[in-house]
Design an enzyme around this catalytic site. Structure first.
Site, short mmCIF file in Angstrom:
data_model
loop_
_atom_site.label_atom_id
_atom_site.label_comp_id
_atom_site.label_asym_id
_atom_site.label_seq_id
_atom_site.Cartn_x
_atom_site.Cartn_y
_atom_site.Cartn_z
N CYS A 110 0.87 -1.18 0.00
CA CYS A 110 0.00 0.00 0.00
C CYS A 110 0.90 1.23 0.00
CB CYS A 110 -0.91 0.03 1.22
SG CYS A 110 -2.02 1.46 1.18
N ASP A 244 -6.87 9.89 -4.43
CA ASP A 244 -6.08 9.03 -3.56
C ASP A 244 -4.75 8.71 -4.25
OD1 ASP A 244 -5.33 7.43 -1.47
OD2 ASP A 244 -7.10 6.16 -1.53
N ASN A 245 -3.83 8.17 -3.46
CA ASN A 245 -2.56 7.69 -4.02
C ASN A 245 -1.78 8.74 -4.80
OD1 ASN A 245 -2.60 4.98 -2.99
ND2 ASN A 245 -4.32 4.62 -4.36
N1 MTE Z 1 -12.21 -2.69 -5.44
C1 MTE Z 1 -11.22 -2.29 -4.65
N2 MTE Z 1 -9.95 -2.50 -5.04
C2 MTE Z 1 -8.92 -2.11 -4.27
C3 MTE Z 1 -9.13 -1.40 -3.07
C4 MTE Z 1 -10.48 -1.21 -2.65
O1 MTE Z 1 -10.77 -0.66 -1.58
N3 MTE Z 1 -11.49 -1.66 -3.48
N4 MTE Z 1 -8.04 -0.94 -2.33
C5 MTE Z 1 -6.81 -0.75 -3.09
C6 MTE Z 1 -5.63 -0.47 -2.30
S1 MTE Z 1 -5.40 1.15 -1.81
C7 MTE Z 1 -4.66 -1.41 -2.06
S2 MTE Z 1 -3.23 -1.02 -1.24
C8 MTE Z 1 -4.83 -2.79 -2.50
C9 MTE Z 1 -4.69 -3.73 -1.33
O2 MTE Z 1 -4.89 -5.06 -1.73
P1 MTE Z 1 -5.10 -6.18 -0.61
O3 MTE Z 1 -6.21 -5.73 0.28
O4 MTE Z 1 -5.38 -7.43 -1.34
O5 MTE Z 1 -3.80 -6.26 0.15
O6 MTE Z 1 -6.09 -3.00 -3.11
C10 MTE Z 1 -6.50 -1.95 -3.95
N5 MTE Z 1 -7.66 -2.36 -4.68
MO MO Z 2 -3.35 1.34 -0.79
#
Ligand code: MTE
Ligand code: MO
Length: 854
Positions: A110, A244-245
């Site tokens: 993340c 975000d990000n």
């Molecule tokens: N649909 C969906 N995809 C997502 C997210 C989410 O909240 N919803 N979070 C993202 C973020 S910020 C991260 S860091 C990763 C984390 O993946 P994990 O939960 O399998 O570790 O998924 C990404 N994909």
């Molecule tokens: Mo993330």
């Protein structure tokens, strides 16, 4: 925890997930929850992550969910392939599974990994990831380029981006983002649609039945619960893509500013490839390295990763804070070898070349004798492009991509037996501790805002329920309830101990004080509050008091005009611009307009505000202060931007009909600290803009002619007031001095005024002029500068016992009962300097009875 427990997947629902939308998801109870119980954002204890080895078991892989986990089935789930593809279509999971799969080890990180360190310097708009926001899994699935070509008939020429959307229902809809189309279509980048994780169908938390995997990239691009793939000529319009990000330049200090100055949509700050990073997991936090034998060696361990398929080429450990470095041994088995343990290895275009999509583990043997001499153990990594990590942390608004040297502090402990105690910078999420905690300043004068942490709150389901009207009945000093985040607290037992004085609680008694509480309290205060929890707000009431609604709206809606109030604070009547009703209303935020701003020194400003009724007095008893409040956007746990506010207490330096003035020092950032959140916002306020004010509050009131009252104590009379002020702590003193000049029988006053430079002595001219008017026998002044210029003739250096005995009560003779001391300055100055010195000079008993601190 031994290896066997670490390796055991969970079989029951964690009680914390009951009554949440995620009550169907199996989760490991040892995972550290970073955002309360829902949505689920969690990381493994760093030690478990290390013990689990190169491939992280599914139940210990970190999870980042922006909303509830969608409940999907393999059979019914569909993926739409649309936009600039030659044949838009919708496919099923069986369609995906009909293609030959590939398996690839990928470290997911993340972008917020290690954010807690950033938040210790200054709260960013994100929650506190520790150092386990990174995990490695073997993902099986199919290359996205093959899916696009096979089912979607290939990309059209003008397709520049591939946008993804999940079917999860966050409050902003499905999570989505995009990535360059040429990266997707390239066989160098291995972008996959994965349906297996470490040989098993995806766990619900990780995107069942299908997710995107973008190796080498921040986790935020790897969309889970994938429902839609759209080829487009522009980047994703999903709110998470630009919201975000991102890592903004450091001058972007609030979400509000980012919005106002249009930073969010700027693509150059969007994160894709990971940066180089490394962490020490052995020694663990609070580990004690026993010193039985100085001849022994100690093996330190940790991980390192970087982005873009670059190889980690070097990991170094320093025991002298970076002067010299030792090389660690690296452990990064070939991807093919790792993947082989999880099944399918061959697929269409199966990767031939070496892949560096996953982390490198490292270890290094250290001489215990060398550790004894070291203050800290530091790690940094290098990748094949000779990228390395910065020595120091640079704060950014979203607290992302933090990759400064990871430092474990070492200290010698003698009891119970000789050992080196190891301290990590932080512990994940709500866990207290870590050496950075000591850096968080409590000092109000430095007004650094701290993290409100409500994640440790008791769970309210079993608590009695109260309505807002019921809570409103309790607003007396001996019966005082407040509401914070829809929970009801009985603060009565705490009133006398509250550092801000009872009146600052009373001012919010019986109301929803969430906003104030979050704005001014540290996580420590949030934790303390838990001792006073008595119930929860009934849900019908809480609708009326959304956490960001202003106080006035909730208290007006349910006001009980017959409620009497025994304290010095009385509920005044409603809005009234009548000439002589005071402007301030104790339980109501009022608006004032900035009328002028004047720089008294490079950092000290005189702010003059005006309010509506131009003949209205401010209504502030002498010796009391007000809260000033300004909006400051913050991001909640679901990463949504919410208007929040930040407030501080100030004493006006002057006020009159229709106006009030404040002298305030602006705490600007420097290379070591981010400065004061409130004062910097205040400094940016433009003429004609408004600010919220509420008051009065304070324990002390000067009634004139040497009479004063303190809450909970009988009124007293003194003949001599000794004042000690540090820096802008002069303002409450000035307010009293200003009143004294109108007394018929004024008490004698002496003032010791300490500052650093001459420019920091605000009001010096006015003070000397007052001394001329009152005469030195009535008003004795002593300035002390710690950094005086050459021609300075007053006191130099620090406040000492002899300064106090000479200048605090210079006229001697009076008995102790006729004297009182007023103090205002930083916590450090008051507690470690003023109070002990006064006790030394005047005696403990005098100090106990006669000191009052603003
Ligand atoms: N649909 C969906 N995809 C997502 C997210 C989410 O909240 N919803 N979070 C993202 C973020 S910020 C991260 S860091 C990763 C984390 O993946 P994990 O939960 O399998 O570790 O998924 C990404 N994909
Ligand atoms: Mo993330």
């Amino acid at each position: 925890m031994d290896e066997s427990t670490i390796m055991k997947p969970p079989t029951t629902i964690d009680p914390r997930d009951e009554n949440t939308p995620d009550a169907f998801v199996l989760r490991d109870s040892s995972m550290v929850r970073l955002t309360g119980k829902h949505p689920f954002n969690a990381e493994a204890p760093l030690k478990s992550l290390e013990k689990a080895g190169y491939v992280t078991p599914n139940h210990l892989h970190f999870v980042r969910n922006h909303g509830p986990v969608p409940q999907l089935t393999w059979e019914e789930h569909r993926i739409e392939i649309t936009g600039l593809v030659n044949s838009p279509t919708t496919i099923s999971m069986d369609d995906i599974a009909s293609m030959t799969p590939t398996t690839l080890p990928v470290t997911m990180v993340c972008a917020g990994n290690r954010r807690k360190e950033q938040n210790m310097v200054k709260q960013s708009i994100g929650f506190g990831w520790g150092a386990a926001g990174a995990s490695t899994a073997c993902w099986s699935g199919v290359y996205l380029r093959d899916v696009i070509n096979h089912f979607g008939g290939g990309l059209k020429d003008d397709a520049k981006y591939i946008c993804f959307e999940g079917v999860d229902k966050t409050s902003k809809g499905g999570y989505g983002t995009s990535i360059a189309a040429n990266r997707v279509m390239s066989d160098h980048y291995d972008i996959m649609l994965a349906y297996k994780m470490n040989g098993e169908l995806l766990p619900a938390d990780h995107g069942f039945p299908i997710r995107v995997i973008i190796p080498g990239c921040i986790g935020g691009r790897s969309v889970k619960w994938l429902g839609r793939i759209e080829a487009s000529d522009s980047e994703s319009t999903n709110p998470f893509h630009n919201g975000d990000n991102k890592v903004f330049p450091t001058q972007v200090k609030s979400a509000e500013q980012a919005t106002e100055e249009k930073w969010w949509p700027r693509p150059e700050y969007t994160l894709y490839d990971l940066n180089v990073n490394s962490v020490i997991s052995t020694p663990n936090h609070d580990e004690h390295i026993m010193l039985h034998n100085l001849q022994e060696t100690y093996t330190a361990r940790g991980y390192a990763y970087t982005g873009g398929n670059r190889r980690i080429t070097r990991v170094e450990i320093s025991l002298d804070s970076g002067k010299t470095w030792l090389l660690a041994t690296l452990h990064c088995p070939p991807s093919q070898q790792i993947a082989a343990a999880y099944g399918q290895l061959t697929g269409p275009g199966y990767y031939q070349a070496s892949r560096y999509w996953s982390w490198t583990l490292w270890h290094v043997d250290l001489e215990v004798a060398d550790l004894v001499r070291a203050d800290e153990m530091v790690v940094r990594a290098w990748d094949e492009s000779q990228n390395t990590q910065p020595e120091n942390l640079t704060w950014n608004l979203m607290g992302m991509m933090n990759n400064c040297w990871f430092r474990v502090k070492l200290s010698l402990e003698r009891e119970p037996s000789l050992a080196i105690r190891c301290e990590h910078p932080t512990l994940a999420g709500p866990q207290p501790g870590g050496w950075m905690a000591a850096l968080v300043k409590k000092d109000d004068n430095a007004d650094i805002s701290t993290t409100p942490d409500t994640t440790t709150a008791k769970q309210p389901s079993s608590l009695p329920t109260f309505t807002l009207a019921q809570v409103e009945m309790h607003q007396k000093e001996d019966d005082c309830w407040i509401i914070v985040h829809d929970l009801v607290y009985d603060c009565t037992p705490f009133m006398k101990d509250h550092p801000g004085g009872a009146s600052s609680i009373l001012i919010t008694a019986g109301t929803d004080t969430t906003e104030e509480f979050d704005a001014i309290h540290s996580s420590k205060a949030h934790n303390m509050l838990q001792d006073y929890l008595i119930g929860q707000l009934s849900s019908s009431s809480s609708e009326h008091s959304s956490t960001t609604s202003s106080l006035s709206s909730s208290s007006n809606a349910f006001s009980h005009p017959d409620t009497t109030n025994s304290s010095t604070i009385t509920l005044s009547s409603s809005i009234n611009n009548d000439d002589h009703t005071p402007f301030l209303e104790p339980k109501k935020w009022k608006k004032m307009t900035l009328d002028s701003k004047q720089s008294l020194s490079p950092t000290i400003r005189l702010f003059r505000f005006v309010f509506d009724g131009c003949n209205q007095p401010l209504g502030l008893p002498i010796g009391q202060h007000v809260y000033l409040k300004m909006p400051q956007e913050q991001t909640d746990r679901q990463q949504q931007t919410q208007p929040k506010s930040i407030m501080r207490a100030y004493t006006p330096s002057d006020s009159g009909p229709g106006f009030v003035e404040f002298i305030i020092k602006v705490y600007f950032p420097d290379h070591q600290q981010p400065g004061g959140a409130f004062t910097q916002l205040l400094d940016k306020l433009r003429i004609g803009e408004t600010i919220d004010v509420k008051g009065p509050l304070g324990e002390y009131e000067y009634l004139g002619d040497g009479h004063y009252s303190l809450t909970r104590q009988p009124a007293r009379h003194v003949q001599h007031i000794g004042m000690i002020a540090g820096g802008t702590g002069i303002t409450p003193m000035w307010q009293i001095l200003d009143a004294i000049q109108h007394d018929h029988n004024p008490p004698k006053v002496s003032l010791i005024y300490c500052a650093r430079h001459y420019e920091d002595l605000v009001l010096a001219k006015e003070i000397l002029e007052l001394q001329r008017v009152l005469g030195t026998h009535m008003f004795h002044v002593r300035f002390i500068l710690s950094r005086p210029g050459n021609d300075w003739e007053h006191g130099k250096g620090r406040l000492t016992a002899s300064e106090i005995s000479e200048h605090l009560f210079p006229h001697g003779t009076l008995c102790d009962n006729d004297k009182m001391v007023l103090l205002c300055g930083s916590d450090t100055m008051i507690e470690h300097c003023c109070k002990p010195l006064i006790a030394q000079v005047m005696g403990d008993e005098f100090a106990l009875k006669n000191i009052f601190v603003f």
